[in-house]
Write a protein that holds these residues in place. Structure first.
Motif, PDB file in Angstrom:
ATOM      1  N   GLY A   1       1.355  -1.586   0.040  1.00 59.70           N
ATOM      2  CA  GLY A   1      -0.136   0.274  -0.334  1.00 59.70           C
ATOM      3  C   GLY A   1       0.996   1.110   0.351  1.00 59.70           C
ATOM      4  N   GLN A   2      -0.099   2.650  -0.443  1.00 57.38           N
ATOM      5  CA  GLN A   2       1.148   3.941   0.185  1.00 57.38           C
ATOM      6  C   GLN A   2      -0.139   4.509   0.147  1.00 57.38           C
ATOM      7  N   ARG A   3       0.716   6.027   1.076  1.00 53.20           N
ATOM      8  CA  ARG A   3      -0.018   6.857   2.095  1.00 53.20           C
ATOM      9  C   ARG A   3      -0.181   7.793   0.439  1.00 53.20           C
ATOM     10  N   LEU A   4      -1.449   8.306   0.697  1.00 60.66           N
ATOM     11  CA  LEU A   4      -1.979   9.757  -0.404  1.00 60.66           C
ATOM     12  C   LEU A   4      -1.735  10.366  -0.024  1.00 60.66           C
ATOM     13  N   ALA A   5      -0.783  11.541  -0.203  1.00 60.31           N
ATOM     14  CA  ALA A   5      -0.181  12.189   0.221  1.00 60.31           C
ATOM     15  C   ALA A   5      -1.267  14.214  -0.379  1.00 60.31           C
ATOM     16  N   THR A   6      -1.637  14.128  -0.854  1.00 61.47           N
ATOM     17  CA  THR A   6      -2.122  15.373  -2.341  1.00 61.47           C
ATOM     18  C   THR A   6      -3.733  14.978  -3.252  1.00 61.47           C
ATOM     19  N   PRO A   7      -3.924  15.894  -3.587  1.00 58.66           N
ATOM     20  CA  PRO A   7      -5.242  15.560  -4.737  1.00 58.66           C
ATOM     21  C   PRO A   7      -4.753  15.141  -5.121  1.00 58.66           C
ATOM     22  N   ALA A   8      -3.760  15.685  -5.994  1.00 59.51           N
ATOM     23  CA  ALA A   8      -3.296  15.197  -7.659  1.00 59.51           C
ATOM     24  C   ALA A   8      -3.750  13.664  -7.257  1.00 59.51           C
ATOM     25  N   ALA A   9      -2.305  13.215  -6.398  1.00 63.79           N
ATOM     26  CA  ALA A   9      -2.492  11.737  -6.335  1.00 63.79           C
ATOM     27  C   ALA A   9      -3.834  11.370  -6.048  1.00 63.79           C
ATOM     28  N   LEU A  10      -4.876  11.267  -5.212  1.00 59.89           N
ATOM     29  CA  LEU A  10      -6.237  10.908  -5.083  1.00 59.89           C
ATOM     30  C   LEU A  10      -6.745  10.610  -6.125  1.00 59.89           C
ATOM     31  N   ARG A  11      -6.856  12.311  -6.814  1.00 60.07           N
ATOM     32  CA  ARG A  11      -7.286  11.874  -8.499  1.00 60.07           C
ATOM     33  C   ARG A  11      -7.148  10.701  -9.759  1.00 60.07           C
ATOM     34  N   ALA A  12      -6.107  10.686  -9.858  1.00 61.88           N
ATOM     35  CA  ALA A  12      -5.011   9.538 -10.130  1.00 61.88           C
ATOM     36  C   ALA A  12      -4.861   8.337 -10.289  1.00 61.88           C
ATOM     37  N   LEU A  13      -5.021   7.731  -8.345  1.00 64.30           N
ATOM     38  CA  LEU A  13      -5.979   6.963  -8.727  1.00 64.30           C
ATOM     39  C   LEU A  13      -7.464   6.359  -7.926  1.00 64.30           C
ATOM     40  N   LEU A  14      -8.140   7.627  -8.434  1.00 66.97           N
ATOM     41  CA  LEU A  14      -9.314   6.543  -8.369  1.00 66.97           C
ATOM     42  C   LEU A  14      -9.502   7.092 -10.432  1.00 66.97           C
ATOM     43  N   GLU A  15      -9.388   7.475 -11.404  1.00 68.32           N
ATOM     44  CA  GLU A  15      -8.794   7.529 -12.212  1.00 68.32           C
ATOM     45  C   GLU A  15      -8.518   5.915 -13.043  1.00 68.32           C
ATOM     46  N   SER A  16      -7.022   5.394 -12.541  1.00 70.99           N
ATOM     47  CA  SER A  16      -6.298   3.987 -13.005  1.00 70.99           C
ATOM     48  C   SER A  16      -6.899   3.243 -12.372  1.00 70.99           C
ATOM     49  N   ALA A  17      -6.502   2.787 -10.875  1.00 72.71           N
ATOM     50  CA  ALA A  17      -7.066   1.757 -10.056  1.00 72.71           C
ATOM     51  C   ALA A  17      -8.372   1.535 -10.080  1.00 72.71           C
ATOM     52  N   PHE A  18      -9.519   2.612 -10.152  1.00 74.72           N
ATOM     53  CA  PHE A  18     -10.427   2.451  -9.791  1.00 74.72           C
ATOM     54  C   PHE A  18     -11.630   3.061 -11.376  1.00 74.72           C
ATOM     55  N   CYS A  19     -10.900   2.912 -12.720  1.00 75.51           N
ATOM     56  CA  CYS A  19     -11.796   3.565 -13.851  1.00 75.51           C
ATOM     57  C   CYS A  19     -12.759   4.400 -13.001  1.00 75.51           C
ATOM     58  N   ILE A  20     -12.328   5.702 -12.288  1.00 71.18           N
ATOM     59  CA  ILE A  20     -13.564   6.811 -12.161  1.00 71.18           C
ATOM     60  C   ILE A  20     -12.646   7.879 -13.194  1.00 71.18           C
ATOM     61  N   ASP A  21     -13.871   8.401 -13.883  1.00 67.29           N
ATOM     62  CA  ASP A  21     -13.451   9.609 -14.160  1.00 67.29           C
ATOM     63  C   ASP A  21     -14.258  10.967 -13.461  1.00 67.29           C
ATOM     64  N   VAL A  22     -12.935  11.549 -13.284  1.00 70.05           N
ATOM     65  CA  VAL A  22     -13.484  12.651 -12.145  1.00 70.05           C
ATOM     66  C   VAL A  22     -14.008  13.052 -12.320  1.00 70.05           C
ATOM     67  N   PRO A  23     -14.734  14.356 -12.085  1.00 70.53           N
ATOM     68  CA  PRO A  23     -15.094  15.670 -13.267  1.00 70.53           C
ATOM     69  C   PRO A  23     -13.838  16.722 -12.874  1.00 70.53           C
ATOM     70  N   ALA A  24     -13.720  17.655 -13.981  1.00 68.94           N
ATOM     71  CA  ALA A  24     -12.975  18.764 -13.992  1.00 68.94           C
ATOM     72  C   ALA A  24     -13.416  19.207 -12.514  1.00 68.94           C
ATOM     73  N   ALA A  25     -14.564  19.694 -12.974  1.00 60.42           N
ATOM     74  CA  ALA A  25     -15.242  20.687 -10.891  1.00 60.42           C
ATOM     75  C   ALA A  25     -15.251  19.682 -10.044  1.00 60.42           C
ATOM     76  N   LEU A  26     -14.714  18.753  -9.888  1.00 60.17           N
ATOM     77  CA  LEU A  26     -14.479  18.340  -8.472  1.00 60.17           C
ATOM     78  C   LEU A  26     -13.153  19.368  -8.479  1.00 60.17           C
ATOM     79  N   ASP A  27     -12.712  20.279  -7.734  1.00 59.24           N
ATOM     80  CA  ASP A  27     -11.866  20.843  -7.340  1.00 59.24           C
ATOM     81  C   ASP A  27     -10.717  20.338  -6.288  1.00 59.24           C
ATOM     82  N   ASP A  28      -9.589  21.021  -6.510  1.00 56.41           N
ATOM     83  CA  ASP A  28      -8.578  20.202  -5.286  1.00 56.41           C
ATOM     84  C   ASP A  28      -8.999  20.479  -3.931  1.00 56.41           C
ATOM     85  N   ALA A  29      -9.314  21.290  -3.744  1.00 54.37           N
ATOM     86  CA  ALA A  29      -9.956  21.497  -1.900  1.00 54.37           C
ATOM     87  C   ALA A  29     -10.905  20.165  -2.101  1.00 54.37           C
ATOM     88  N   ARG A  30     -12.153  20.044  -3.088  1.00 56.05           N
ATOM     89  CA  ARG A  30     -12.651  19.699  -2.168  1.00 56.05           C
ATOM     90  C   ARG A  30     -12.332  17.730  -2.525  1.00 56.05           C
TER      91      ARG A  30
END
Length: 117
Positions: A78-107
């Motif tokens: 495993g790995q600990r995610l530290a940034t919103p960009a890392a979470l976005r990349a994980l959601l898209e790659s490992a979970f095949c979730i198309d993260v909308p651009a409207a979901l900003d880094d703060a959220r």
């Protein structure tokens, strides 16, 4: 009636996940449990982003900033995610979730750290 059990195959051996029978179920049979798990403060799912995706060669899981890959063969890592960009990349790659651009880094940061809305 027969009762079935789903086991997870762990390095130390099988571990029971849940039991079930083949009785017919209706959506109403799940409504209260789903509502409780989504809304009760004692639920491990309330206010947290929890994901799991089984694939042919293993299982992806995520909770509270922690991503784990459990391959069918070999040990989990495993790995600990530290940034919103890392979470976005994980959601898209490992979970095949198309993260909308409207979901900003703060959220995404609030999801990363399970902060209330």
């Amino acid at each position: 009636r027969d009762v079935w059990q789903l086991d997870a195959l762990l390095p130390q051996g099988p571990a029971p996940m849940y039991r079930f029978d083949l009785s017919p179920q209706l959506p109403v049979d799940y409504a209260y449990a789903n509502w409780f798990l989504a809304t009760n403060a004692a639920s491990p799912f309330a206010g947290a982003l929890v994901l799991a995706r089984p694939v042919e060669d293993g299982r992806h899981s995520y909770r509270s900033g922690e991503y784990t890959w459990r391959p069918v063969e070999g040990l989990p890592h495993g790995q600990r995610l530290a940034t919103p960009a890392a979470l976005r990349a994980l959601l898209e790659s490992a979970f095949c979730i198309d993260v909308p651009a409207a979901l900003d880094d703060a959220r995404l940061a609030s999801l990363l750290h399970n902060e209330p809305q």
